[in-house]
Write a protein that holds these residues in place. Structure first.
Motif, short mmCIF file in Angstrom:
data_model
loop_
_atom_site.label_atom_id
_atom_site.label_comp_id
_atom_site.label_asym_id
_atom_site.label_seq_id
_atom_site.Cartn_x
_atom_site.Cartn_y
_atom_site.Cartn_z
N GLY A 164 0.82 -1.20 0.00
CA GLY A 164 0.00 0.00 0.00
C GLY A 164 0.86 1.25 0.00
N ARG A 165 0.30 2.33 -0.48
CA ARG A 165 1.08 3.55 -0.65
C ARG A 165 1.60 4.09 0.69
NH1 ARG A 165 0.79 6.36 -5.47
NH2 ARG A 165 0.53 8.41 -4.51
N GLU A 166 0.78 4.01 1.75
CA GLU A 166 1.25 4.47 3.06
C GLU A 166 2.43 3.64 3.53
OE1 GLU A 166 -1.86 3.58 2.38
OE2 GLU A 166 -3.31 5.06 3.12
N PRO A 183 2.99 13.49 8.61
CA PRO A 183 1.63 13.46 8.04
C PRO A 183 1.51 14.32 6.78
CG PRO A 183 1.52 13.59 10.43
CD PRO A 183 2.98 13.75 10.07
N ALA A 184 2.20 15.45 6.74
CA ALA A 184 2.13 16.31 5.56
C ALA A 184 2.74 15.61 4.35
CB ALA A 184 2.84 17.63 5.82
N GLU A 185 3.84 14.90 4.54
CA GLU A 185 4.46 14.17 3.44
C GLU A 185 3.57 13.02 2.98
OE1 GLU A 185 9.17 14.98 4.58
OE2 GLU A 185 8.11 13.24 5.39
N LEU A 186 2.90 12.38 3.92
CA LEU A 186 1.95 11.33 3.56
C LEU A 186 0.82 11.89 2.72
CD1 LEU A 186 1.76 9.37 6.92
CD2 LEU A 186 2.16 8.30 4.69
N ASP A 187 0.25 13.00 3.18
CA ASP A 187 -0.86 13.61 2.44
C ASP A 187 -0.45 13.98 1.02
OD1 ASP A 187 -2.55 13.36 4.62
OD2 ASP A 187 -2.18 15.38 5.37
N ALA A 188 0.74 14.57 0.88
CA ALA A 188 1.20 15.00 -0.44
C ALA A 188 1.38 13.80 -1.36
CB ALA A 188 2.50 15.78 -0.30
N LEU A 190 -0.07 10.76 -1.12
CA LEU A 190 -1.36 10.12 -1.42
C LEU A 190 -2.17 10.95 -2.41
CD1 LEU A 190 -2.35 8.88 2.15
CD2 LEU A 190 -1.40 7.54 0.27
N ALA A 191 -1.97 12.25 -2.41
CA ALA A 191 -2.71 13.12 -3.34
C ALA A 191 -2.08 13.15 -4.73
CB ALA A 191 -2.78 14.54 -2.78
N ASP A 192 -0.83 12.71 -4.83
CA ASP A 192 -0.11 12.75 -6.12
C ASP A 192 -0.34 11.44 -6.85
OD1 ASP A 192 1.62 13.01 -8.23
OD2 ASP A 192 3.36 13.60 -7.02
N ARG A 193 -1.18 11.45 -7.85
CA ARG A 193 -1.52 10.22 -8.58
C ARG A 193 -0.72 10.07 -9.87
NH1 ARG A 193 -3.30 7.40 -4.74
NH2 ARG A 193 -3.83 5.86 -6.33
N ALA A 194 0.30 10.90 -10.05
CA ALA A 194 1.13 10.79 -11.26
C ALA A 194 1.87 9.46 -11.27
CB ALA A 194 2.12 11.95 -11.33
N PRO A 195 2.12 8.88 -12.45
CA PRO A 195 2.79 7.57 -12.52
C PRO A 195 4.17 7.56 -11.87
CG PRO A 195 1.83 8.15 -14.64
CD PRO A 195 1.73 9.37 -13.78
N GLU A 199 8.79 7.65 -7.63
CA GLU A 199 10.17 7.91 -8.04
C GLU A 199 10.60 9.32 -7.63
OE1 GLU A 199 7.95 6.32 -9.80
OE2 GLU A 199 8.93 4.38 -10.23
N ARG A 200 9.67 10.28 -7.70
CA ARG A 200 10.02 11.64 -7.29
C ARG A 200 10.22 11.73 -5.78
NH1 ARG A 200 6.01 14.65 -8.02
NH2 ARG A 200 4.57 13.38 -9.25
N VAL A 201 9.47 10.94 -5.02
CA VAL A 201 9.70 10.86 -3.58
C VAL A 201 11.10 10.32 -3.31
CG1 VAL A 201 9.10 9.56 -1.49
CG2 VAL A 201 7.31 10.70 -2.81
#
Length: 862
Positions: A164-166, A183-188, A190-195, A199-201
């Motif tokens: 899972g993404r988390e 939590p802010a990094e998690l929110d960002a 989870l909101a980023d649905r780009a393919p 990899e950017r993380v």
């Protein structure tokens, strides 16, 4: 070397025997002890570790006749029913199993194909395999997956689905930075649905300065880094600038070959910079025995031993220690090979003599004006105290004018060591040990209150002087003698027992004639850090231990270690990286790539990663990126009973990595979750919470732990002061930092919970976390969701929420009934506590946050 063979009679279909994976381990385990590299224990002058020995014919007897088991003495001996003929002898602890005897027979029948141990041949860049199943092929993200999935296809296993993404974000953030996501990094994320969101993380984490701090820890274990010398006195040293160099080099993504060369021989580089000289402190991190009565040459020789063995472990993955006293029993490493490496590290000015304090020359002075002024003030204070002691002792120990205290008849009467350690030493030169011995005598045995008070002042002044001197930033570095020191093989490693075998610096003879592997690019050229070893035998080939040519130095050795002529450095390096991410290396025995090692679980993947590292210019961040962006790494780590039965250790990699975090990471996670973490980088080590008496007990009262205050309590674990004889009490399952450690043990014992439940750092983190929870949301369910997510990166399930809220209700009742206990818990630690918080409510949430910090999911990289 693999060979397809047909078994006579059709009992078996064509099968493959791999000499390296199947035959060599049997010979090594059962035969090499008596018929291997060590000439001292070799029986019948027979070597079974070499082709000439295995195929030898003497007096009509052939050891192995290819294709003829019945004519092969080896087969006849291992099959013999006679006690006086059978091999291994019945008294040997290692006996061959029937299946092993059968395998050796089939190997001989197939022509006895020979081969060299896989790790001693240069890595060939393998072709990336195709994955047959289209659905599985679509999951391949990079070549790592192709190798792993192709193996799983052969094993008829399916990989696990992606985590899972988390879970994935928490895993990779902890892995690359040693800290959990906010939590802010998690929110960002989870909101980023780009393919390419993941990899950017990864790129963001690799660019974070936290990355260097996380990966420096592993290197400090390798480098046996500590803030003291070790042994009974355990004096302090100031090697922290070298530690900061490591952090900065990793963050700057210094190529690993340059990283190697500067640490092994930065001082020998042309026009070496201060930073390059500082880097050479790698081989001054060893323990140093400066105890009284210690023979300096014995210490010096043992230090050279340590440097040889550390180098061999880190860059060769070989157990060289065995060859200190005799030829290696299993690997083709002779005692001469050992002392040829010894000669390379035998050429520095270190004498082995203790010259006071923990900083043993050669050193590089990096002191500040403030440090120098502190020493001057402390020396002045000590001088003033010493003059008062001298004036008092004129009356205390009467003697003729001009005579010393030792000439006084009263002084001669002093018992035990006091005459030698006290009377015979002028006051300004007395050390802490002698003064501590004198104090009880003049305080209790032969009381003299005024003199005892003077001795106490003297002790305080000496300690202040010693502390100020120890804190002068002088970093121990390497240097090279102008006139070479002769090196001789030592009989059984005894520093006093030189043989007549003179050796000069050289690489092990095992690697003679090694050449660049096909498809492996040569190291970059054009700068001194990557130049090849200069040698009259030809470019890039330094002398071996059997060569009569000129010795090589540390710079030559360092360059060779990361050259294509060394088949091991890239392999052992990528294996340690894999071990860090998956808990176990592709080669499980990360410390040993020799004949006795465990074969790699995925040999082609190991060689692909090794050649890829070199092809990318020894770029460690690129290596880490390849691993963590693979589908293999991104798999879910959940385990079914069937998967556990099939592959309990996950050697086939059909699931994601899951293992408990190291203790230092647990502490950093707790500080981060509480918002206490102070991300100040570099500088002298800090002293956080520690139980009373630990240092005193280990040092017979000569060292006292003085806890720091304020921000220093909340620095990352990397910066915690490490006393070598008794490491930080918070860190369980950590390297001892006494010798090089490339694989830290991982245990599972209830004693660990004594730290994570009771250590002040963890209790205070829970308490301060509770303070944050109290203002983060409204209502118990929302507060609980926030707290749970901070430590696990996900929201609790409905069932988990109900259980935890019920526990919170119990805690509230308990602490309401015991206000004193509530206030004590809610006040743990030195961080400020808001007086507006009700102590019982605060304590209840503190206990709940402690529970959350101790969940298995919190303590584990899922």
């Amino acid at each position: 070397m693999a060979l397809a063979l047909a078994v006579v009679g059709g009992a078996r279909a064509a099968e493959t025997i791999d000499f390296n994976r199947q035959i060599l381990p049997i010979l090594s385990d059962a035969c090499f002890h008596c018929h291997g590299p060590d000439a001292a224990t070799r029986e019948a002058k027979l070597r079974l570790d070499q082709r000439d020995g295995i195929f030898r014919t003497r007096e009509g007897v052939t050891v192995v006749a290819p294709g003829k088991p019945d004519a092969s003495e080896l087969i006849l001996r291992i099959s013999s029913p006679h006690e006086d003929e059978v091999m291994p002898p019945r008294k040997a602890s290692r006996q061959l199993k029937p299946a092993e005897i059968e395998l050796l027979k089939r190997w001989v029948a197939a022509g006895a194909p020979w081969g060299t141990h896989w790790a001693f041949t240069p890595p060939q860049r393998p072709a990336v395999p195709a994955v047959g199943d289209p659905a599985l092929a679509r999951r391949v993200r990079n070549p790592v997956d192709a190798f792993v999935f192709a193996r799983l296809e052969r094993e008829k296993l399916a990989p696990s689905p992606e985590a899972g993404r988390e879970t994935l974000l928490r895993r990779v953030t902890l892995e690359l930075t040693g800290l959990p996501p906010t939590p802010a990094e998690l929110d960002a994320f989870l909101a980023d649905r780009a393919p390419d969101a993941y990899e950017r993380v990864v790129d963001r984490l690799l660019a974070s300065p936290r990355y260097g701090e996380r990966w420096a820890w592993d290197w400090l274990d390798v480098a046996r880094y500590a803030d003291t010398n070790g042994f009974q006195g355990d004096p302090e040293r100031t090697m922290w600038p070298w530690r900061d160099w490591v952090v900065n080099a990793i963050n700057a993504n210094m190529p690993y070959d340059q990283f190697t060369i500067e640490q092994l021989a930065g001082d020998l580089l042309p026009e070496a910079t201060t930073e390059q000289k500082l880097a050479s402190g790698f081989h001054r991190n060893n323990m140093f025995n400066g105890e009284g009565g210690r023979i300096p040459e014995e210490t010096r020789v043992e230090n050279v031993f340590d440097r040889v063995e550390t180098t061999a472990t880190v860059w060769l993955g070989l157990t060289f220690t065995c060859a200190r006293c005799h030829d290696h029993k299993y690997d083709p490493v002779s005692q001469r090979d050992y002392y040829a490496l010894y000669d390379i590290f035998n050429q520095m000015s270190e004498t082995g003599r203790n010259q006071g304090g923990g900083q043993v020359p050669p050193v590089m002075d990096l002191s500040t004006p403030a440090e120098q002024n502190r020493v001057k003030a402390a020396n002045a204070k000590l001088e003033a105290v010493a003059k008062r002691v001298e004036a008092f002792e004129v009356k205390k120990f009467p003697r003729a004018e001009g005579q010393a205290v030792a000439d006084s008849p009263e002084a001669i009467k002093l018992p035990g060591n006091l005459y030698a350690t006290h009377a015979k030493v002028e006051p300004r030169r007395r050390n802490i040990n002698g003064l501590l011995e004198a104090l009880p005598h003049f305080k209790s045995t032969e009381p003299d209150p005024e003199y005892a008070r003077l001795i106490e002042e003297h002790i305080a002044a000496v300690r202040e002087r010693d502390n100020a001197t120890a804190r002068i930033t002088r970093v121990m570095i390497m240097d090279e003698l102008k006139e070479p020191r002769e090196t001789f093989v030592l009989n059984r490693g005894n520093y006093e027992s030189k043989t007549d075998q003179k050796v000069v610096g050289a690489v092990p003879s095992l690697f003679r004639g090694a050449r660049t592997a096909g498809g492996v690019p040569s190291p970059r050229t054009g700068d001194s850090a990557h130049a090849k070893v200069s040698s009259p035998r030809g470019e890039g080939t330094p002398p071996t231990s059997d060569s009569a040519e000129a010795r090589i130095n540390r710079l030559d050795l360092a360059r060779w270690l990361v050259s294509p002529e060394n088949p091991l450095a890239a392999r052992v390096t990528v294996n340690r990286a894999w071990q860090a991410f998956f808990g176990t290396g592709l080669v499980k025995t990360a410390e040993d790539f020799g004949v006795q090692s465990e074969p790699p679980s995925h040999p082609e993947l190991l060689d692909w990663l090794a050649t890829e590292l070199v092809a990318r210019g020894w770029d460690m961040k690129a290596l880490h990126r390849v691993i963590v962006t693979s589908a293999t790494y991104r798999q879910d780590s959940r385990l079914t009973a069937a998967r556990f039965e099939r592959d309990p250790e996950n050697r086939l990699l059909a699931r994601g990595p899951r293992h408990r975090m190291p203790s230092w990471m647990l502490r950093d996670q707790a500080l981060s979750a509480a918002g206490l973490l102070v991300e100040q980088r570099g500088g002298p080590a800090v002293k956080p919470y520690q139980p009373d008496g630990i240092w005193e007990e280990a040092t017979f009262g000569k060292k006292t732990y003085r806890q720091d205050q304020g921000a220093a309590l909340y620095r990352r674990s990397l910066y915690v002061f490490w006393r070598r004889i008794v490491g930080p009490t918070t860190f369980f399952d950590a390297g001892a930092r006494q010798v090089c450690t490339v694989k830290v043990g991982r245990t599972n014992t209830p004693l660990h919970a004594l730290v994570t439940l009771n250590d002040p750092a963890f209790v205070e983190a829970a308490r301060v976390m509770a303070q944050g929870v109290s203002v983060a949301a409204e209502g118990d369910p929302a507060k609980l969701d926030y707290a749970f997510r901070v430590v696990t990166a996900r929201f609790p399930t409905a069932q988990e929420r109900d259980i935890l809220l019920a526990r919170l209700a119990v805690l509230r009742r308990q602490f309401a009934a015991d206000p004193a206990a509530a206030l004590q818990l809610a006040s743990t630690g030195e961080a400020a506590r808001p007086e507006s918080l009700d102590p019982a409510e605060h304590a209840a949430w503190t206990a709940l946050c402690s529970l959350l910090l101790n969940l298995d999911e919190t303590l584990t990289r899922e």
